[in-house]
Design an enzyme around this catalytic site. Structure first.
Site, mmCIF file in Angstrom:
data_model
loop_
_atom_site.group_PDB
_atom_site.id
_atom_site.type_symbol
_atom_site.label_atom_id
_atom_site.label_comp_id
_atom_site.label_asym_id
_atom_site.label_seq_id
_atom_site.Cartn_x
_atom_site.Cartn_y
_atom_site.Cartn_z
ATOM 1 C CG ASP A 32 3.547 5.976 -19.030
ATOM 2 O OD1 ASP A 32 3.045 5.511 -17.975
ATOM 3 O OD2 ASP A 32 3.449 5.413 -20.139
ATOM 4 C CG ASN A 89 -4.176 2.770 -12.660
ATOM 5 O OD1 ASN A 89 -5.223 3.369 -12.420
ATOM 6 N ND2 ASN A 89 -3.427 3.051 -13.712
ATOM 7 C CB VAL A 98 3.979 -2.076 -14.255
ATOM 8 C CG1 VAL A 98 5.358 -2.333 -13.647
ATOM 9 C CG2 VAL A 98 4.093 -1.909 -15.773
ATOM 10 C CG HIS A 102 3.383 2.498 -11.123
ATOM 11 N ND1 HIS A 102 3.188 1.137 -11.062
ATOM 12 C CD2 HIS A 102 2.531 2.963 -12.067
ATOM 13 C CE1 HIS A 102 2.251 0.800 -11.938
ATOM 14 N NE2 HIS A 102 1.827 1.883 -12.553
ATOM 15 C CG HIS A 104 0.086 6.674 -13.591
ATOM 16 N ND1 HIS A 104 0.353 6.312 -14.891
ATOM 17 C CD2 HIS A 104 -0.158 5.521 -12.929
ATOM 18 C CE1 HIS A 104 0.268 4.988 -15.008
ATOM 19 N NE2 HIS A 104 -0.047 4.490 -13.835
HETATM 20 P P1 5GP Z 1 -0.340 0.924 -14.668
HETATM 21 O O1 5GP Z 1 -1.372 0.648 -15.720
HETATM 22 O O2 5GP Z 1 0.277 -0.358 -14.143
HETATM 23 O O3 5GP Z 1 -0.829 1.819 -13.597
HETATM 24 O O4 5GP Z 1 0.795 1.763 -15.397
HETATM 25 C C1 5GP Z 1 1.932 1.229 -15.981
HETATM 26 C C2 5GP Z 1 2.493 2.303 -16.865
HETATM 27 O O5 5GP Z 1 3.815 1.939 -17.200
HETATM 28 C C3 5GP Z 1 1.727 2.504 -18.180
HETATM 29 O O6 5GP Z 1 1.244 3.846 -18.254
HETATM 30 C C4 5GP Z 1 2.763 2.184 -19.248
HETATM 31 O O7 5GP Z 1 2.667 3.015 -20.381
HETATM 32 C C5 5GP Z 1 4.085 2.363 -18.506
HETATM 33 N N1 5GP Z 1 5.153 1.538 -19.010
HETATM 34 C C6 5GP Z 1 5.094 0.200 -19.284
HETATM 35 N N2 5GP Z 1 6.277 -0.247 -19.716
HETATM 36 C C7 5GP Z 1 7.117 0.835 -19.705
HETATM 37 C C8 5GP Z 1 8.504 0.984 -20.046
HETATM 38 O O8 5GP Z 1 9.198 0.051 -20.449
HETATM 39 N N3 5GP Z 1 9.025 2.228 -19.906
HETATM 40 C C9 5GP Z 1 8.285 3.292 -19.451
HETATM 41 N N4 5GP Z 1 8.911 4.459 -19.358
HETATM 42 N N5 5GP Z 1 6.979 3.169 -19.126
HETATM 43 C C10 5GP Z 1 6.400 1.950 -19.249
#
Ligand code: 5GP
Length: 117
Positions: A32, A89, A98, A102, A104
């Site tokens: 992340d 999430n 995103v 996915h 975590h």
């Molecule tokens: P969500 O909140 O959708 O469950 O998690 C999305 C995750 O993607 C977040 O923890 C965020 O930090 C990570 N993330 C967003 N953009 C990027 C990126 O460009 N590269 C990487 N490696 N992680 C990302």
């Protein structure tokens, strides 16, 4: 097949760089960009699925592989003994940002209580 237009789709297609720690035909895993724990790795199916809410029975095997890939990674990285957390999430109240499904994987330190508001 539909194309994943999210940032994760760009990472899968190598249009955006990422620190990739695992990949096979169906899944990719990378660190992340804004880690919430010493180890914070995202496991992503390559099939476009916007969220867990969009998952279908046809995705059951893929979702199983996703969970098992995270567990295998934790085991091989020596994280399983101290433990780890797996989070998906889904939607706005969970803070999903995103819209490509996915998982975590969080580890490397005591993580504290989960799900506080
Ligand atoms: P969500 O909140 O959708 O469950 O998690 C999305 C995750 O993607 C977040 O923890 C965020 O930090 C990570 N993330 C967003 N953009 C990027 C990126 O460009 N590269 C990487 N490696 N992680 C990302």
């Amino acid at each position: 097949m539909a194309t994943d237009t999210t940032i994760f789709g760009k990472i899968i297609r190598r249009e955006v760089p990422a620190d990739i720690v695992f990949e096979d035909e169906q899944l990719i895993a990378f660190r992340d960009i804004a880690p919430s724990a010493p180890v914070h790795v995202l496991f992503v199916p390559k099939t476009p699925i916007a969220s867990l809410d969009a998952a279908q029975p046809a995705h059951a095997e893929l979702l199983g592989r996703l969970m098992l890939a995270a567990a295998e990674y934790a085991r091989t990285q020596g994280l399983a003994q101290d433990g780890y957390r797996v989070v998906v999430n889904c939607g706005p109240d969970a803070g999903q940002t995103v819209f490509q499904l996915h998982l975590h994987l969080l580890a490397g330190a005591p993580l504290g209580p989960f799900g506080k508001r």
